[in-house]
Design a protein around this motif. Structure first.
Motif, PDB file in Angstrom:
ATOM      1  N   TYR A   9       4.514  -7.011  13.850  1.00  0.00           N
ATOM      2  CA  TYR A   9       4.853  -5.972  12.825  1.00  0.00           C
ATOM      3  C   TYR A   9       4.502  -6.717  11.281  1.00  0.00           C
ATOM      4  N   CYS A  10       4.009  -5.827  10.197  1.00  0.00           N
ATOM      5  CA  CYS A  10       3.638  -6.282   8.872  1.00  0.00           C
ATOM      6  C   CYS A  10       5.362  -7.048   8.328  1.00  0.00           C
ATOM      7  N   ASP A  11       5.187  -8.019   7.677  1.00  0.00           N
ATOM      8  CA  ASP A  11       6.366  -8.701   7.305  1.00  0.00           C
ATOM      9  C   ASP A  11       6.687  -7.951   5.928  1.00  0.00           C
ATOM     10  N   MET A  12       5.701  -7.418   5.193  1.00  0.00           N
ATOM     11  CA  MET A  12       5.952  -6.668   4.149  1.00  0.00           C
ATOM     12  C   MET A  12       6.582  -5.146   4.251  1.00  0.00           C
ATOM     13  N   CYS A  13       5.880  -4.495   4.935  1.00  0.00           N
ATOM     14  CA  CYS A  13       6.579  -3.038   5.189  1.00  0.00           C
ATOM     15  C   CYS A  13       6.966  -2.554   6.558  1.00  0.00           C
ATOM     16  N   VAL A  23      -0.368 -14.496  17.026  1.00  0.00           N
ATOM     17  CA  VAL A  23      -0.833 -14.990  15.891  1.00  0.00           C
ATOM     18  C   VAL A  23      -2.318 -15.292  16.131  1.00  0.00           C
ATOM     19  N   ASP A  24      -2.760 -15.803  17.049  1.00  0.00           N
ATOM     20  CA  ASP A  24      -3.976 -16.194  17.636  1.00  0.00           C
ATOM     21  C   ASP A  24      -4.788 -14.736  17.544  1.00  0.00           C
ATOM     22  N   TYR A  25      -4.332 -13.626  18.066  1.00  0.00           N
ATOM     23  CA  TYR A  25      -5.042 -12.591  18.316  1.00  0.00           C
ATOM     24  C   TYR A  25      -5.050 -11.937  16.790  1.00  0.00           C
ATOM     25  N   GLY A  73      -0.192 -18.044   7.396  1.00  0.00           N
ATOM     26  CA  GLY A  73       0.274 -19.230   7.840  1.00  0.00           C
ATOM     27  C   GLY A  73       1.841 -19.135   7.820  1.00  0.00           C
ATOM     28  N   ASP A  74       2.380 -17.797   7.313  1.00  0.00           N
ATOM     29  CA  ASP A  74       3.746 -17.760   7.139  1.00  0.00           C
ATOM     30  C   ASP A  74       4.105 -16.425   7.392  1.00  0.00           C
ATOM     31  N   ARG A  75       3.398 -15.418   6.959  1.00  0.00           N
ATOM     32  CA  ARG A  75       3.596 -14.039   7.250  1.00  0.00           C
ATOM     33  C   ARG A  75       2.482 -13.312   7.685  1.00  0.00           C
ATOM     34  N   ILE A  76       2.470 -12.092   8.370  1.00  0.00           N
ATOM     35  CA  ILE A  76       1.599 -11.296   8.929  1.00  0.00           C
ATOM     36  C   ILE A  76       1.524 -10.145   7.905  1.00  0.00           C
ATOM     37  N   CYS A 134      -0.329  -6.330   6.788  1.00  0.00           N
ATOM     38  CA  CYS A 134      -1.282  -5.186   7.139  1.00  0.00           C
ATOM     39  C   CYS A 134      -2.053  -4.804   5.871  1.00  0.00           C
ATOM     40  N   ASP A 135      -3.250  -4.098   6.275  1.00  0.00           N
ATOM     41  CA  ASP A 135      -4.160  -3.723   5.231  1.00  0.00           C
ATOM     42  C   ASP A 135      -3.613  -3.119   3.757  1.00  0.00           C
ATOM     43  N   GLY A 136      -2.723  -2.309   4.196  1.00  0.00           N
ATOM     44  CA  GLY A 136      -2.087  -1.624   2.961  1.00  0.00           C
ATOM     45  C   GLY A 136      -1.291  -2.575   1.967  1.00  0.00           C
ATOM     46  N   CYS A 137      -0.569  -3.465   2.500  1.00  0.00           N
ATOM     47  CA  CYS A 137       0.081  -4.473   1.926  1.00  0.00           C
ATOM     48  C   CYS A 137      -0.575  -5.286   1.352  1.00  0.00           C
ATOM     49  N   ILE A 138      -1.768  -5.872   1.695  1.00  0.00           N
ATOM     50  CA  ILE A 138      -2.835  -6.932   1.259  1.00  0.00           C
ATOM     51  C   ILE A 138      -3.382  -6.168   0.183  1.00  0.00           C
ATOM     52  N   ALA A 139      -3.700  -4.830   0.043  1.00  0.00           N
ATOM     53  CA  ALA A 139      -4.431  -4.166  -0.937  1.00  0.00           C
ATOM     54  C   ALA A 139      -3.321  -4.008  -2.141  1.00  0.00           C
ATOM     55  N   ALA A 140      -2.277  -3.678  -1.772  1.00  0.00           N
ATOM     56  CA  ALA A 140      -1.025  -3.453  -2.966  1.00  0.00           C
ATOM     57  C   ALA A 140      -0.833  -4.758  -3.680  1.00  0.00           C
TER      58      ALA A 140
END
Length: 70
Positions: free
Chosen positions: A9-13, A34-36, A50-53, A55-61
């Motif tokens: 799961y995305c740690d942000m959203c 994590v490896d995957y 290294g701490d959180r995963i 998603c692409d949307g949260c990275i962009a935001a």
């Protein structure tokens, strides 16, 4: 018997990581998940920092918030 699986799961959203089928992928361990993500999902925008995963949307935001670009 109890089985435990790890789902990404995305740690942000909270969005769940899926691929073509739209269903989450079950992993045996956190390390395997994590490896995957590091090997496969980075190509579709998900990252592990290294701490959180994320998603692409949260990275962009986050990028927009940090750079002031919206």
């Amino acid at each position: 018997m109890t089985e435990a699986h790890v789902v990404v799961y995305c740690d942000m959203c909270g969005d769940v990581y899926t691929e073509n089928t739209g269903e989450s992928i079950c992993f045996d361990t956190v390390a395997q998940a994590v490896d995957y993500i590091q090997a496969r999902a980075a190509g579709v925008g998900w990252i592990y920092d290294g701490d959180r995963i994320w998603c692409d949307g949260c990275i962009a935001a986050d990028h927009c918030d940090r750079t002031g670009q919206h």
